[in-house]
Design an enzyme around this catalytic site. Structure first.
Site, PDB file in Angstrom:
ATOM      1  N   ARG A 201     -40.002 -11.746 -38.384  1.00 18.52           N
ATOM      2  CA  ARG A 201     -38.814 -12.540 -38.092  1.00 18.52           C
ATOM      3  C   ARG A 201     -37.765 -11.589 -37.515  1.00 18.52           C
ATOM      4  NH1 ARG A 201     -40.424 -14.128 -43.405  1.00 18.52           N
ATOM      5  NH2 ARG A 201     -41.067 -16.330 -43.526  1.00 18.52           N
ATOM      6  N   LYS A 226     -37.505 -13.202 -46.495  1.00 17.61           N
ATOM      7  CA  LYS A 226     -37.192 -14.571 -46.904  1.00 17.61           C
ATOM      8  C   LYS A 226     -37.779 -14.835 -48.281  1.00 17.61           C
ATOM      9  CE  LYS A 226     -37.221 -19.248 -45.003  1.00 17.61           C
ATOM     10  NZ  LYS A 226     -37.661 -20.101 -43.879  1.00 17.61           N
ATOM     11  N   HIS A 291     -38.753 -16.079 -32.064  1.00 22.57           N
ATOM     12  CA  HIS A 291     -39.704 -16.678 -33.008  1.00 22.57           C
ATOM     13  C   HIS A 291     -40.999 -17.098 -32.300  1.00 22.57           C
ATOM     14  CE1 HIS A 291     -39.535 -17.340 -37.300  1.00 22.57           C
ATOM     15  NE2 HIS A 291     -40.239 -18.451 -37.169  1.00 22.57           N
ATOM     16  N   ARG A 294     -43.530 -14.463 -32.898  1.00 20.37           N
ATOM     17  CA  ARG A 294     -44.127 -14.556 -34.246  1.00 20.37           C
ATOM     18  C   ARG A 294     -45.180 -15.673 -34.272  1.00 20.37           C
ATOM     19  NH1 ARG A 294     -43.229 -13.996 -40.046  1.00 20.37           N
ATOM     20  NH2 ARG A 294     -43.057 -16.025 -41.067  1.00 20.37           N
ATOM     21  N   HIS A 317     -45.583 -16.554 -45.920  1.00 20.11           N
ATOM     22  CA  HIS A 317     -45.390 -17.966 -46.229  1.00 20.11           C
ATOM     23  C   HIS A 317     -45.680 -18.235 -47.701  1.00 20.11           C
ATOM     24  CE1 HIS A 317     -46.149 -19.305 -41.781  1.00 20.11           C
ATOM     25  NE2 HIS A 317     -44.926 -18.891 -41.993  1.00 20.11           N
ATOM     26  N   TYR A 326     -50.607 -23.729 -37.521  1.00 22.04           N
ATOM     27  CA  TYR A 326     -51.148 -22.966 -36.395  1.00 22.04           C
ATOM     28  C   TYR A 326     -52.549 -23.435 -36.001  1.00 22.04           C
ATOM     29  CZ  TYR A 326     -47.143 -19.999 -37.179  1.00 22.04           C
ATOM     30  OH  TYR A 326     -45.857 -19.547 -37.323  1.00 22.04           O
TER      31      TYR A 326
END
Length: 344
Positions: A201, A226, A291, A294, A317, A326
């Site tokens: 990120r 995050k 992004h 990524r 995640h 994805y």
């Protein structure tokens, strides 16, 4: 000197636009306002939409009641005590502020579930605000009434808007290569290459320190990202060679990528400009963001046969459902499907 100011939406962000005839004194003064920018395409200066700037530029806006303002401050204190990030605190408190402003003539302990439906219809939908914004407000309202205040609201009955199923934007490997090779500046090339090669990120790249690069184990340590989690990601020999050449030329002191002054972080805005220039030099006519790199990293890993569980770990995640998106943009299997049109 006459000038006019109003709140606008600029590139998806609420800003205060300031209009005036060209005047060197006013330009000098507005440049001193933190976060001020000149919009070449629109022909006006704009500044962050903060309470301070609203007062500075004499903009009258609705505010929560005194009870609402006090409630928001208590909510902020709670979030800080739970160690939420400052960006999350800002997002949640601004969302709650919007809600309490709408009900600034009503006591908070009298607000009901029906009032929330009223807010969604008469404010969110009426002003054509996004489902994601509505979801932010719902999150903030639920957390506030669940943790801070006894109320007539039944928290579990607060409904969320349906999320739009939007696929992530992905570049081909050829497009990524063009973007990364577009810059002759070694530092700029290294920053963009790190984002793609490690699936970072923007904030993760800017927070990296040189000590986070473990060349012996060939990994990058991403600290307190995050959700305040640490994770590791593989470091390719190719990117390590690029980083060594970069270090030899720039000799950063604290952060891996520093600004004009040593020991200071490279700015997010400057990084976005670096990408913007690279995309233009690469002659790619797509609204590419950081992004996207990524997203492309994750999709290319999936297409090369990497297990989805590993991709989830590499991206940091919490839920596998986030990573599963994805599978919908990977073209590996789709390209093998033969269209019935070919048999006509």
């Amino acid at each position: 000197m006459k000038w006019e100011a109003k709140i606008i939406k600029h590139k998806g962000e609420k800003r205060i636009a300031v209009f005036f005839e060209k005047n060197t004194d006013l330009i000098s003064r507005i440049k001193k306002v933190e976060g001020s920018r000149w919009s070449q395409s629109n022909g006006f200066w704009h500044v962050p939409n903060t309470v301070e700037n609203q007062i500075r530029f004499k903009i009258t806006v609705s505010l929560p009641s005194a009870e609402g303002i006090e409630a928001i401050e208590k909510f902020k204190q709670y979030l800080r005590s739970k160690r939420y990030s400052e960006s999350t605190i800002t997002t949640y408190s601004e969302a709650l502020k919007s809600f309490f402003t709408f009900f600034n003539s009503k006591s908070i302990n009298l607000i009901t579930n029906e009032d929330i439906i009223c807010y969604n219809n008469d404010y969110v939908l009426k002003n054509k605000l996004s489902a994601s914004y509505q979801n932010q407000v719902v999150n903030a309202v639920k957390l506030y009434f669940k943790t801070i205040r006894d109320t007539m609201i039944e928290v579990e009955k607060i409904h969320r808007p349906k999320r739009a199923k939007v696929l992530p934007n992905v570049l081909s490997k050829e497009e990524v290569k063009k973007i990364l090779d577009a810059h002759s500046n070694l530092k700029h090339k290294a920053m963009l290459s790190m984002i793609y090669s490690c699936g970072l990120r923007r904030s993760e790249l800017l927070n990296l320190k040189f000590s986070d690069i473990d060349s012996k184990r060939n990994i990058v340590i991403i600290r307190q990202s995050k959700g305040k989690k640490d994770r590791i990601t593989p470091l390719s020999a190719k990117i390590l060679d690029l980083l060594r050449r970069y270090y030899k030329e720039y000799s950063p002191k604290t952060y891996l990528f520093e600004g004009q002054e040593k020991n200071t972080q490279y700015s997010a805005r400057s990084l976005e400009e670096v990408l913007k220039k690279s995309v233009k030099l690469a002659s790619i006519n797509k609204p590419v963001t950081l992004h996207w790199l990524r997203h492309s990293y994750a999709t290319h890993l999936l297409e090369s046969g990497t297990d989805l569980r590993y991709i989830q770990e590499l991206l940091g995640h919490n839920s596998s459902k986030t990573t599963e998106i994805y599978t919908h943009v990977s073209t590996k299997n789709i390209q093998q499907i033969k269209s019935p049109f070919d048999d006509l």
